[in-house]
Design an enzyme around this catalytic site. Structure first.
Site, PDB file in Angstrom:
ATOM      1  N   SER A   5       0.854  -1.189   0.000  1.00 55.68           N
ATOM      2  CA  SER A   5       0.000   0.000   0.000  1.00 55.68           C
ATOM      3  C   SER A   5       0.886   1.233   0.000  1.00 55.68           C
ATOM      4  O   SER A   5       2.034   1.198   0.458  1.00 55.68           O
ATOM      5  CB  SER A   5      -0.881  -0.006   1.258  1.00 55.68           C
ATOM      6  OG  SER A   5      -1.467   1.258   1.479  1.00 55.68           O
TER       7      SER A   5
ATOM      8  N   TYR B  71      -0.066  -0.408  10.706  1.00 53.89           N
ATOM      9  CA  TYR B  71      -0.408  -0.736   9.323  1.00 53.89           C
ATOM     10  C   TYR B  71       0.728  -0.333   8.392  1.00 53.89           C
ATOM     11  O   TYR B  71       1.123  -1.100   7.500  1.00 53.89           O
ATOM     12  CB  TYR B  71      -1.704  -0.032   8.925  1.00 53.89           C
ATOM     13  CG  TYR B  71      -2.165  -0.353   7.520  1.00 53.89           C
ATOM     14  CD1 TYR B  71      -2.511  -1.651   7.160  1.00 53.89           C
ATOM     15  CD2 TYR B  71      -2.271   0.648   6.542  1.00 53.89           C
ATOM     16  CE1 TYR B  71      -2.939  -1.952   5.870  1.00 53.89           C
ATOM     17  CE2 TYR B  71      -2.698   0.355   5.261  1.00 53.89           C
ATOM     18  CZ  TYR B  71      -3.035  -0.955   4.928  1.00 53.89           C
ATOM     19  OH  TYR B  71      -3.464  -1.254   3.655  1.00 53.89           O
TER      20      TYR B  71
END
Length: 322
Positions: A157, A182
């Site tokens: 990501s 994350y």
């Protein structure tokens, strides 16, 4: 090493899985797609199967997965919980017992910005599920991956830009931040591809990391609606509000492209976005240096081997960078 530079693939942010697979025949090929029954994973499964591949979908919820892929020819479901290394080993052992080779692996499953959760021996869940589970899976499946000369795609990501690996507190034992966690996990996904490519390329195995783009999928299940409204992702009615967001068919395109494009033959170890190799980080995206550093990648591999006990490459994987 493949330069981290665009190759002018002819595709872009709005390209779909159908676009990137046009003219590609995957008959006789076998793909493993983790989480291939929801969100981008389901679009990936549909696309690969539609191009002729046999697709194995390892799923934490096999009954849900079976329902989701019903009607898609050439798909089989098996059980796999990336948070449980016994489950990972069980799936890998069952697959290896079938004697089949693997041509494509897409490490697609993952969690995002979840509340603090501990799995296994107390590991932080995002690092454990997004990285360590997939790390273990690839190392356990290595005989089949090597025989197939597979491409391995690690779904990362743009959030890798949040942070590198927090070497002094990888498991967030001194205060948890869901977005930092994350970001670290997504950096780990890129570093994993960098190191796997270095270790596997002599065997014909190449690895890529990809950023799918921003897409509304079940990945946002842990985010409050108010937070997504404040970020401009959705409006008060829950409808998409950001015109830059992709559809699932567009979001899955980059991982499918990385897994199948003939333009990438002989390449690997790079981060891709918008169906091309990404440029180094700038105002319009790209990849940050902390995620592609070979030394960091080797260090992460050594830590992952120590934590999981899985390492298909032995001492060669833990030494100097390639």
């Amino acid at each position: 090493m493949t330069p981290q530079r665009a190759i002018r693939s002819g595709f872009g942010a709005r390209s779909t899985v159908d676009d990137v697979l046009r003219g590609v025949d995957l008959s006789g090929r076998l793909a493993v797609v983790t989480g291939g029954y929801s969100g981008l994973g389901l679009e990936t499964t549909r696309a690969l199967a539609g191009a002729g591949a046999r697709v194995v979908v390892p799923a934490r919820r096999p009954k849900d997965a079976q329902s989701a892929v019903e009607g898609i020819d050439g798909v089989e479901v098996d059980e796999l919980d990336l948070a449980d290394l016994d489950s990972v080993r069980g799936f890998a052992d069952r697959f290896l017992a079938s004697g089949r080779d693997i041509d494509i692996v897409i490490n697609n499953a993952g969690v995002m910005a979840c509340p603090e959760t501990r799995v296994g021996p107390g590991w932080e869940a995002q690092f454990a599920i997004n990285h360590l589970g997939h790390y273990t899976l690839i190392n356990r499946l290595w005989p089949a991956i090597e025989r197939g000369g597979a491409r391995v795609v690690s779904v990362s990501s743009g959030a890798h830009g949040i942070t590198g690996i927090r070497w002094d507190d990888v498991q967030f034992e001194r205060g948890y931040d869901r977005w930092q966690a994350y970001g670290q996990a997504k950096t780990a996904n890129v570093l994993f591809a960098v190191r796997l490519d270095a270790l596997g390329r002599e065997a014909g195995v190449r690895a890529f990391a990809v950023h799918p783009g921003s897409i509304l999928t079940p990945l946002q299940r842990h985010l409050p609606k108010a937070e997504m409204v404040a970020a401009g992702w959705i409006d008060e009615n829950g409808d998409p509000a950001d015109p830059t967001f992709k559809t699932p068919e567009q979001g899955a395109a980059t991982q499918v492209w990385a897994a199948t494009s003939p333009l990438l033959a002989g390449m690997g170890g790079v981060y891709c976005e918008d169906c091309d190799i990404a440029e180094p980080a700038g105002a319009d995206g790209g990849v940050h240096g902390h995620a592609t550093d070979p030394g960091e990648a080797a260090r992460l591999w050594a830590l992952s081997a120590e934590l999981t006990g899985a390492n298909a490459f032995g001492a060669d994987a833990l030494g100097a960078t390639n």
